[in-house]
Write a protein that holds these residues in place. Structure first.
Motif: not given
Length: 522
Positions: A43-46, A157-161, A163-166
């Motif tokens: 639900s958050l923009k992240l 916005h969720v997929l960005r996280v 797919h990130s190195p984190r």
């Protein structure tokens, strides 16, 4: 103590309400906490937020999270052809909404932080303000990914996280009792956890120049084990592979599905009780944090201390269990006494069906099997089997105490059925399973035609349970014929499986029967 009123589940046909489950320690059940956490993250923009002189991506503020927790909603839908009319499309919907006051929201956020799902970047857990910026930990991202995979969430916005190195954590999902939510800690399950704790790629040696008492957390990925010193000298004695109590707790908190530091203490106590680690030195906590006592290295104490200066070492048995030392040809008397005498699972006369029965009945083997299925990209088969087992067990309990004579309980149970159906069985569902075509059509027909026939909801529910049992049997057959043979041929697990013995008694007499395999935490 009753839990807060957090969740309302519904389909387009009927609503229902339930409370968040809490343990005897007044902590949320792990499964409920993870579901609420993932729903909030979706639900958050992240986006980026400023922390001191830098902008940190994939973050949010305490104020944003508190507002969102006040009125969360997560909707899961499945579109499918009408079994009676292929030209007509029917949509089934399952919606989960969460609502709570600000104080409860802040308390839940603290629970997320204590579980190491979130971390504050410009504050501490005890000093949170509206402007405190938070970020998901790698553990939190792993929980989010599991949730998104199961529910088919593809928000950008969720997929960005994801797919990130984190997103680097290979999380160890621990088995839990479905009634108490306590982590299962029989000897063999503890040994499975211990092997991951030690590391699947051999010892993770801490550089000699590093400070063994450093309070800085190691960066873990769930595959690399706890950081150890190759050689330590304590009171004139030398010990190999030592680590502090704090480092052990940090690894378990960061890399496993524990949600409370007390759970890590219990696990470490089990490591000691089963002779896998032993304390070699303990410093009592004092104003100066100076040493006061030295424990005897006999592994007899089950007390584990999470202080930075309490030192532990792998025992000779621990080295054999994690594969760092060759197993002895003859077990010690202690190990003999603790072992289970029965039928070896690797025997040539054991069928794959019997092997799968053993796996589902044994928490330690379920852990190993889940790990294998994860690597084979078919974990959804075991998750469905266990989730349906839990669903059917719950249905039987409600029926036994005659709660299903009350419409709210019937509606709640039907809502749970829709959630399972939309996740695993509906055409195009995120974790769609390979089951018989006619059974799939029967399920689709039943789930799409319950409609507003509230008077007959109890009858519809009993028919849904029968269909779920058939689907579960189909998935069992698939796992037995395809996954189990591959599991037993995988070199990584062969040694462990060859050493594993099972009780010769009928599996129905075991404390963890196949019907209760849902004690796994999905």
């Amino acid at each position: 103590m009753a839990g807060p009123k957090l969740a309302t589940k519904s389909t387009k046909h009927q609503p229902s309400t339930r409370l968040m489950r809490t343990t005897n320690d007044s902590k949320p059940f792990c499964k409920d906490l993870k579901e609420l956490f993932a729903t909030l993250m979706v639900s958050l923009k992240l986006g980026p937020n400023r922390v001191r002189l830098s902008k940190i991506d994939y973050t949010f503020t305490i104020e944003e999270a508190t507002i969102n927790l006040g009125s969360l909603k997560f909707t899961q839908s499945a579109r499918m052809p009408d079994p009676k009319n292929p030209n007509r499309v029917i949509t089934t919907t399952s919606t989960t909404t969460f609502s709570m006051g600000k104080e409860m929201a802040r308390s839940i956020l603290v629970d997320f932080m204590l579980a190491r799902l979130l971390e504050p970047l410009n504050g501490t857990i005890t000093h949170l303000s509206k402007g405190t910026v938070c970020q998901m930990t790698p553990k939190g991202i792993a929980i989010l990914q599991i949730f998104c995979n199961r529910n088919g969430i593809t928000a950008p916005h969720v997929l960005r996280v994801l797919h990130s190195p984190r997103n680097r954590m290979t999380l160890l999902t621990l088995e839990r009792d479905i009634e108490t939510d306590r982590i299962l800690t029989d000897r063999q399950t503890v040994e499975v956890i211990f092997r991951r704790f030690a590391g699947t790629e051999g010892p993770s040696i801490r550089p000699a120049s590093s400070d063994s008492d450093s309070s800085k957390r190691e960066i873990n990925n769930g595959v690399t084990g706890v950081r150890v010193a190759r050689d330590s000298r304590v009171n004139g004695k030398r010990y190999a592979y030592t680590f502090s109590g704090k480092i052990a707790v940090d690894w378990l908190m960061d890399c496993c599905t524990v949600i409370d530091e007390r759970e890590t203490i219990r696990i470490c106590e089990q490591f000691i009780a089963h002779g896998l680690i032993a304390r070699v030195q303990q410093y009592e906590k004092s104003h100066y944090e100076k040493p006061s006592t030295t424990a005897v290295n006999d592994g007899s104490s089950s007390l584990f201390d999470s202080l930075r200066y309490s030192l532990y070492a792998f025992t000779s048995r621990g080295l054999r269990v994690c594969g760092w030392a060759p197993a002895s040809d003859k077990h010690s008397e202690d190990e003999k006494a603790g072992s289970v005498v029965g039928v070896p699972v690797c025997g040539a006369d054991v069928s794959n069906k019997a092997r799968l029965d053993y796996i589902l009945a044994d928490p330690s083997l379920r852990l190993l099997f889940r790990e294998f299925l994860c690597a084979s990209f078919c974990e959804e088969n075991l998750s469905f089997y266990c989730d349906v087992s839990e669903f059917i067990e719950r249905y039987k309990q409600l029926k036994q105490v005659k709660d299903l004579e009350h419409m709210p309980k019937v509606q709640e149970t039907l809502a749970a059925a829709y959630s399972l159906y939309n996740a695993f069985l509906a055409p195009g569902s995120p974790c769609e399973l390979n089951i018989d075509h006619s059974l799939r059509n029967n399920l689709a027909s039943k789930m799409t035609n319950i409609g507003g026939d509230e008077k007959n909801f109890p009858t519809h529910l009993s028919e849904v349970v029968v269909l779920f049992e058939l689907a579960q049997a189909s998935v069992f057959k698939l796992m037995a014929s395809d996954s189990v043979p591959k599991f037993f041929r995988t070199p990584k697990y062969v040694t462990v499986l060859q050493e594993h013995e099972f009780e010769a008694t009928d599996s129905s007499s075991r404390s963890s029967s196949p019907s209760n395999a849902s004690k796994s935490s999905a």
